[in-house]
Design a protein around this motif. Structure first.
Motif, PDB file in Angstrom:
ATOM      1  N   ASP A  13      11.669  -0.698   7.620  1.00  0.00           N
ATOM      2  CA  ASP A  13      12.787   0.422   7.549  1.00  0.00           C
ATOM      3  C   ASP A  13      12.910   0.998   6.085  1.00  0.00           C
ATOM      4  O   ASP A  13      12.457   0.747   5.268  1.00  0.00           O
ATOM      5  N   ASP A  14      13.215   2.001   6.590  1.00  0.00           N
ATOM      6  CA  ASP A  14      13.795   3.247   5.225  1.00  0.00           C
ATOM      7  C   ASP A  14      14.789   2.616   4.321  1.00  0.00           C
ATOM      8  O   ASP A  14      14.373   2.766   2.798  1.00  0.00           O
ATOM      9  N   ASP A  15      15.256   1.884   4.696  1.00  0.00           N
ATOM     10  CA  ASP A  15      15.949   0.914   3.633  1.00  0.00           C
ATOM     11  C   ASP A  15      15.680  -0.757   2.803  1.00  0.00           C
ATOM     12  O   ASP A  15      15.816  -0.839   1.745  1.00  0.00           O
ATOM     13  N   HIS A  16      14.539  -0.943   3.120  1.00  0.00           N
ATOM     14  CA  HIS A  16      14.098  -1.909   2.584  1.00  0.00           C
ATOM     15  C   HIS A  16      12.366  -1.466   2.623  1.00  0.00           C
ATOM     16  O   HIS A  16      11.340  -2.959   3.464  1.00  0.00           O
ATOM     17  N   CYS A  17      11.727  -0.728   1.973  1.00  0.00           N
ATOM     18  CA  CYS A  17      10.673   0.160   2.141  1.00  0.00           C
ATOM     19  C   CYS A  17       9.791  -0.672   0.232  1.00  0.00           C
ATOM     20  O   CYS A  17      10.352  -0.115  -0.314  1.00  0.00           O
ATOM     21  N   PRO A  18       8.616  -1.518   0.692  1.00  0.00           N
ATOM     22  CA  PRO A  18       7.843  -1.906  -0.744  1.00  0.00           C
ATOM     23  C   PRO A  18       7.367  -0.318  -0.659  1.00  0.00           C
ATOM     24  O   PRO A  18       7.427   0.260   0.285  1.00  0.00           O
ATOM     25  N   SER A  19       6.947  -0.437  -1.888  1.00  0.00           N
ATOM     26  CA  SER A  19       6.820   1.174  -2.210  1.00  0.00           C
ATOM     27  C   SER A  19       5.704   1.089  -3.483  1.00  0.00           C
ATOM     28  O   SER A  19       6.260   0.427  -4.355  1.00  0.00           O
ATOM     29  N   ALA A  20       4.617   2.445  -4.075  1.00  0.00           N
ATOM     30  CA  ALA A  20       4.088   2.142  -4.459  1.00  0.00           C
ATOM     31  C   ALA A  20       3.764   3.677  -5.597  1.00  0.00           C
ATOM     32  O   ALA A  20       4.218   3.915  -4.665  1.00  0.00           O
ATOM     33  N   TRP A  21       4.231   3.901  -7.270  1.00  0.00           N
ATOM     34  CA  TRP A  21       3.843   4.982  -7.713  1.00  0.00           C
ATOM     35  C   TRP A  21       3.227   4.776  -8.581  1.00  0.00           C
ATOM     36  O   TRP A  21       3.053   4.224  -8.667  1.00  0.00           O
ATOM     37  N   VAL A  22       2.642   5.835  -9.723  1.00  0.00           N
ATOM     38  CA  VAL A  22       2.897   6.014 -10.596  1.00  0.00           C
ATOM     39  C   VAL A  22       2.854   6.954 -11.938  1.00  0.00           C
ATOM     40  O   VAL A  22       2.878   7.905 -11.835  1.00  0.00           O
ATOM     41  N   ASP A  23       3.476   6.156 -13.054  1.00  0.00           N
ATOM     42  CA  ASP A  23       3.704   7.299 -13.969  1.00  0.00           C
ATOM     43  C   ASP A  23       3.469   7.481 -14.551  1.00  0.00           C
ATOM     44  O   ASP A  23       2.158   7.430 -15.070  1.00  0.00           O
ATOM     45  N   GLU A  24       2.920   9.486 -14.349  1.00  0.00           N
ATOM     46  CA  GLU A  24       2.659  10.280 -15.142  1.00  0.00           C
ATOM     47  C   GLU A  24       2.238  10.312 -16.481  1.00  0.00           C
ATOM     48  O   GLU A  24       1.164  10.389 -16.807  1.00  0.00           O
ATOM     49  N   THR A  25       2.912   9.619 -16.947  1.00  0.00           N
ATOM     50  CA  THR A  25       3.199   9.531 -18.499  1.00  0.00           C
ATOM     51  C   THR A  25       2.024   8.755 -19.463  1.00  0.00           C
ATOM     52  O   THR A  25       1.485   8.720 -19.683  1.00  0.00           O
ATOM     53  N   THR A  26       2.611   7.309 -18.664  1.00  0.00           N
ATOM     54  CA  THR A  26       1.822   5.954 -18.652  1.00  0.00           C
ATOM     55  C   THR A  26       0.026   5.387 -18.335  1.00  0.00           C
ATOM     56  O   THR A  26      -0.064   4.819 -18.546  1.00  0.00           O
ATOM     57  N   ALA A  27      -0.214   6.270 -16.736  1.00  0.00           N
ATOM     58  CA  ALA A  27      -0.542   5.958 -15.404  1.00  0.00           C
ATOM     59  C   ALA A  27      -0.169   3.969 -15.146  1.00  0.00           C
ATOM     60  O   ALA A  27      -0.507   3.858 -14.958  1.00  0.00           O
ATOM     61  N   ASP A  28       0.895   4.018 -15.832  1.00  0.00           N
ATOM     62  CA  ASP A  28       1.456   3.088 -15.494  1.00  0.00           C
ATOM     63  C   ASP A  28       1.663   2.993 -14.389  1.00  0.00           C
ATOM     64  O   ASP A  28       1.790   3.225 -13.343  1.00  0.00           O
ATOM     65  N   LEU A  29       1.272   1.278 -12.965  1.00  0.00           N
ATOM     66  CA  LEU A  29       1.654   1.436 -11.974  1.00  0.00           C
ATOM     67  C   LEU A  29       3.332   1.029 -11.980  1.00  0.00           C
ATOM     68  O   LEU A  29       4.102  -0.229 -12.453  1.00  0.00           O
ATOM     69  N   VAL A  30       3.867   1.178 -11.186  1.00  0.00           N
ATOM     70  CA  VAL A  30       5.410   1.254 -10.508  1.00  0.00           C
ATOM     71  C   VAL A  30       5.066   0.592  -9.266  1.00  0.00           C
ATOM     72  O   VAL A  30       4.941   1.199  -8.560  1.00  0.00           O
ATOM     73  N   LEU A  31       5.806  -0.429  -9.337  1.00  0.00           N
ATOM     74  CA  LEU A  31       6.090  -1.219  -7.133  1.00  0.00           C
ATOM     75  C   LEU A  31       7.308  -1.530  -7.179  1.00  0.00           C
ATOM     76  O   LEU A  31       8.072  -2.199  -8.213  1.00  0.00           O
ATOM     77  N   GLN A  32       7.993  -1.147  -5.814  1.00  0.00           N
ATOM     78  CA  GLN A  32       9.090  -2.459  -5.372  1.00  0.00           C
ATOM     79  C   GLN A  32       8.327  -2.933  -4.547  1.00  0.00           C
ATOM     80  O   GLN A  32       8.012  -2.610  -3.591  1.00  0.00           O
ATOM     81  N   GLY A  33       8.893  -4.692  -4.417  1.00  0.00           N
ATOM     82  CA  GLY A  33       8.169  -5.018  -3.134  1.00  0.00           C
ATOM     83  C   GLY A  33       9.194  -6.534  -2.894  1.00  0.00           C
ATOM     84  O   GLY A  33      10.664  -5.750  -3.500  1.00  0.00           O
ATOM     85  N   TRP A  34       9.082  -7.142  -2.161  1.00  0.00           N
ATOM     86  CA  TRP A  34      10.094  -7.992  -1.408  1.00  0.00           C
ATOM     87  C   TRP A  34       9.952  -9.598  -3.102  1.00  0.00           C
ATOM     88  O   TRP A  34       8.906  -9.247  -3.545  1.00  0.00           O
ATOM     89  N   LYS A  35      11.566  -9.467  -3.401  1.00  0.00           N
ATOM     90  CA  LYS A  35      11.648 -10.514  -4.173  1.00  0.00           C
ATOM     91  C   LYS A  35      11.095 -12.038  -3.535  1.00  0.00           C
ATOM     92  O   LYS A  35      11.188 -12.400  -2.606  1.00  0.00           O
TER      93      LYS A  35
END
Length: 84
Positions: A13-35
């Motif tokens: 659901d929209d309130d509990h979503c693992p998500s993926a981004w890339v930091d455009e400055t460092t090229a690091d992956l930024v991840l949101q996941g379940w603990k």
């Protein structure tokens, strides 16, 4: 810092979503996941400590397509700016 968004878990659901981004400055992956649960964390500790500044998270396998795209973008960005 600018984050390039690649997607959320399509089955959460929209309130509990693992998500993926890339930091455009460092090229690091930024991840949101379940603990992770205690059992998972205990197994991870067999390979080394988990500092207070780090966390063990779970990302569902159904997010592999978003993660693959994010990894490709991070790799391109790192190659273009020689961040390696």
């Amino acid at each position: 810092m600018s984050l390039l968004f690649f997607g959320k878990d399509p089955d959460s659901d929209d309130d509990h979503c693992p998500s993926a981004w890339v930091d455009e400055t460092t090229a690091d992956l930024v991840l949101q996941g379940w603990k992770s649960d205690d059992a998972t964390e205990a197994q991870c500790l067999n390979f080394g400590s988990i500092p207070d500044t780090e966390a063990v998270i779970r990302i569902p396998a159904r997010m592999v397509p978003q993660l693959r795209k994010a990894c490709d973008a991070a790799e391109r960005a790192a190659n273009e700016s020689n961040l390696r």
